[in-house]
Design a protein around this motif. Sequence first.
Motif, mmCIF file in Angstrom:
data_model
loop_
_atom_site.group_PDB
_atom_site.id
_atom_site.type_symbol
_atom_site.label_atom_id
_atom_site.label_comp_id
_atom_site.label_asym_id
_atom_site.label_seq_id
_atom_site.Cartn_x
_atom_site.Cartn_y
_atom_site.Cartn_z
ATOM 1 N N ARG B 247 0.831 -1.196 0.000
ATOM 2 C CA ARG B 247 0.000 0.000 0.000
ATOM 3 C C ARG B 247 0.874 1.258 0.000
ATOM 4 O O ARG B 247 1.846 1.348 0.732
ATOM 5 N N PHE B 248 0.493 2.208 -0.844
ATOM 6 C CA PHE B 248 1.274 3.424 -1.034
ATOM 7 C C PHE B 248 0.408 4.626 -0.737
ATOM 8 O O PHE B 248 -0.594 4.856 -1.411
ATOM 9 N N ARG B 249 0.796 5.357 0.311
ATOM 10 C CA ARG B 249 -0.050 6.465 0.778
ATOM 11 C C ARG B 249 0.404 7.785 0.179
ATOM 12 O O ARG B 249 1.581 8.154 0.241
ATOM 13 N N LEU B 250 -0.540 8.493 -0.407
ATOM 14 C CA LEU B 250 -0.275 9.811 -0.969
ATOM 15 C C LEU B 250 -0.922 10.838 -0.046
ATOM 16 O O LEU B 250 -2.084 10.697 0.337
ATOM 17 N N SER B 251 -0.173 11.855 0.308
ATOM 18 C CA SER B 251 -0.665 12.853 1.252
ATOM 19 C C SER B 251 -1.197 14.068 0.496
ATOM 20 O O SER B 251 -0.490 14.642 -0.336
#
Lengths: 336, 306
Positions: B247-251
Motif C-alpha cells: 500500500r502506497f499512501r499519498l498525502s
Amino acid sequence: MAEALRRPELVCPAGTPAALRTAVEAGADAVYCGLQNATNARNFPGLNFTVDDLNASVRFAHDRNTKVLLAVNTFPPAGKFGLWRDAIDVAAATGVDAAIVADMGVADYAAQTYPSLRLHLSVQAGASSPEAIRFYCASFGIKRVVLPRILTVEEIAAVHRQIPCEIEAFVFGNIGLMAEGRCSLSNFATGQSTNMDGVCSPAGAVHYEGDRVGNLTTRLGPFVIDRFTNGENAGYPTICKGRYGCAARNEPYYAFEEPVSLNLSALLPDLMRAGVTALKIEGRQRSRAYVKQVVSAFRRAVDEVATGRNAALADLIALTEGHRQTEGAFGSKRWR
Amino acid sequence: MALTASKKSEITLGSVLFNWPAERWRDFYFRIADEAPVSTVYVGEVVCSKRAPLFAPFMPEVVDRLKAGGKTVVLSTLSEVASDKDRQLIESVCAATDHLVEANDASALYALKGRPHHVGPFLNVYNEGTAAFLVRGGARNFCLPPEMPATAIRNLSTQIRHPDITVEVFAFGRVPLALSARCYHARAHGRTKDSCQFVCEDDADGFALNTLEGQPFLAVNGIQTLSYEYLSLAAEVADLRAMGVSRFRLSPHSCDMVAVTSIFRRLADGALSGGEATAMLRASIAERLCNGFYHGKPGFACVSTD
C-alpha cells in the motif's frame, strides 16, 4: 506559609560512572544512565556505560541507598532488535532498579521475559493522555510514566488522578521543543535518527564558521541554524532552537523557541501538590561540575519545599543555557 | 531470495493534514470519490483538534460520497493528545464502530484494542516486536514512520508477512517530521494556540521556513513541522513491492491530487516506469522532490535511482 508536602524522588543524570558517583554524593535519590550504543537517547561518543561500569555503579549506588535506572529508550529498527534485547537482559542481570523503555516491542520483551523487572515508560514514548498511559500500564505493567514536556502543571494533576502508575516530570535542563520520540528533524538534516540512533544533532554534522569580523554561523548538515555576532554566546545548533525567516515576518525569528533551558524550580511546590512522585533533571551530556551544582541545589530546594520552607533557587538560574530560562508548557497554556 | 509480491498494490490517500476551508475540503473529497483511482481514503483531523468542528458538518456526506465511489473509508485519529478536547475527539472517532479507524497515538490504541484497526504513520512501529504486539491487539495495517530506511522496511515487512496484515508506506507529499505542544503557525503571527484565529487556513500546504541564507528548509502546519520538499517514492515502488509492501499512501496537497493518484496507479500497474512517474511528478510540483530517508540518507536528499 507553605504546607509540608510529600518528598519526591530526585532523579539525576549520569553520563559516565564518574558523574554517577558525583550525583549520588550530591544527594540524588536515583540516577539514570545508558549503555554505550544506540539503545539510549544520549548515544554520544565518550558517554555512557559498559556492562562492567554498570555492575560497579549499581553496587556503588546501592551501598549508598540510591537507585539506578537504565534508559533503554530508543526504537530498534527491524533487523537490529537484538541489541535492545541484550540491553534489557543487561538491565535484569545487573540488578538495576528499573529499565526506562519507549518502544512497545522492547517493553513487551521485557515484560514477558523478566516479569519482576520494574519498567518505567520513557518520555520518548510520548504518552501524554490518561488513555495512552493506561494502555502502556495494562500492556506492559508500567510502574511509572515520565510525562512529555507538553502539559501544564494543572493538566499533570488531572492526569495523576486518572492513571494507575507514578509520575516522573522533568524539572530542569535542556529541552527539545518537539513532542519526544516523534521528531525526525535531526535525521532530516543529518541522516542520523534520534529515535533509531539515539542522537540529536550529531557532532559530526555540526559546523561552526567564523568570518573576519568575528561573527559565527552554526550549521547542521548543509542548513544554517543560527548566526551570532562577535561576543554573543553561540548555542549548539539544534533545529528547534534555530532562527529562520518566513513570509509572515520581516526579520528572522526563533520559529520554535528561543534558546532557553527548562527551569521549574519555582513550580516545585505545585508539582509536588500535583502528585508527581519523581523529579527528573536532564543532562547526561553535562560535566561532573554541572551535575554536582544542579543536583546539590535541587536537593536543598526539594527538602526545603517538602518541609514547608521557602526554597532559595537563584543560584540555579546561572546554570541555565545562555542564562535564560523558561517554564515551557508547564507554567501556562499561553506558552503554546 | 527474490520475493514474489502476493498482494495487489493499492494506492491510498492520507488525511488532509492542512486546514482547508470546509467547503474546499468537502469538494476535494467529492472529486477524489468520483475520479481518483485509490482504494482507501483516510479522513479526519490528525493535527489539531480545534480544526475538527470546522468540517464536521460535511463529514457524513463526504463519507457517503467516498463509499459510493467504491472507496474504503478509514477514520484517522489525532496524532498528539494533550487536552480534554483532544481526548474527546479521539473518543468520538473511535466510537464509530461501523468504520475502520487508524490510530495515530496510544490513546486511540487504548480505545481500539481487541477490534480490527489500522496503525498510522505517527505511531512508532519500527520493528517486528512492536508490530507483533499490536497485531495481537487487532492491528491489520501499518503505515510505517516516514523516516524508516529501506533496510528496516524490508526486515519488518518480511517478518510480519501474513495474509491479513498489510504494510503501507508514506509515498508522496511533504514529510511529517515533528509535532509540538506549541502552534508555530500562531507563533509566526504573534499569537498563541488558544488565540490562533485559525491563521493556518491561509496556507494550503503549510508555510515555508527559510534558513538565514534564504534556503527553503521546513514547512509549518500548526503544531506540525514537515519537510519543505515533497517526498516521492515513485522510483522505489517496484523495490517496495518486492519487499512485500502493498500500500502506497499519498498525502493531499493543493496540487492536482487526482493527477498524482493516477500517476501512482499507472506506476503500480506497470503502465509507467519509476523514472517516467518521477518526471511527471516533477513537472507538476513546484517544490523539489526528496527520498533521502528511504535510502538511509538525510531526509531532504534526493537520491537518483537510475
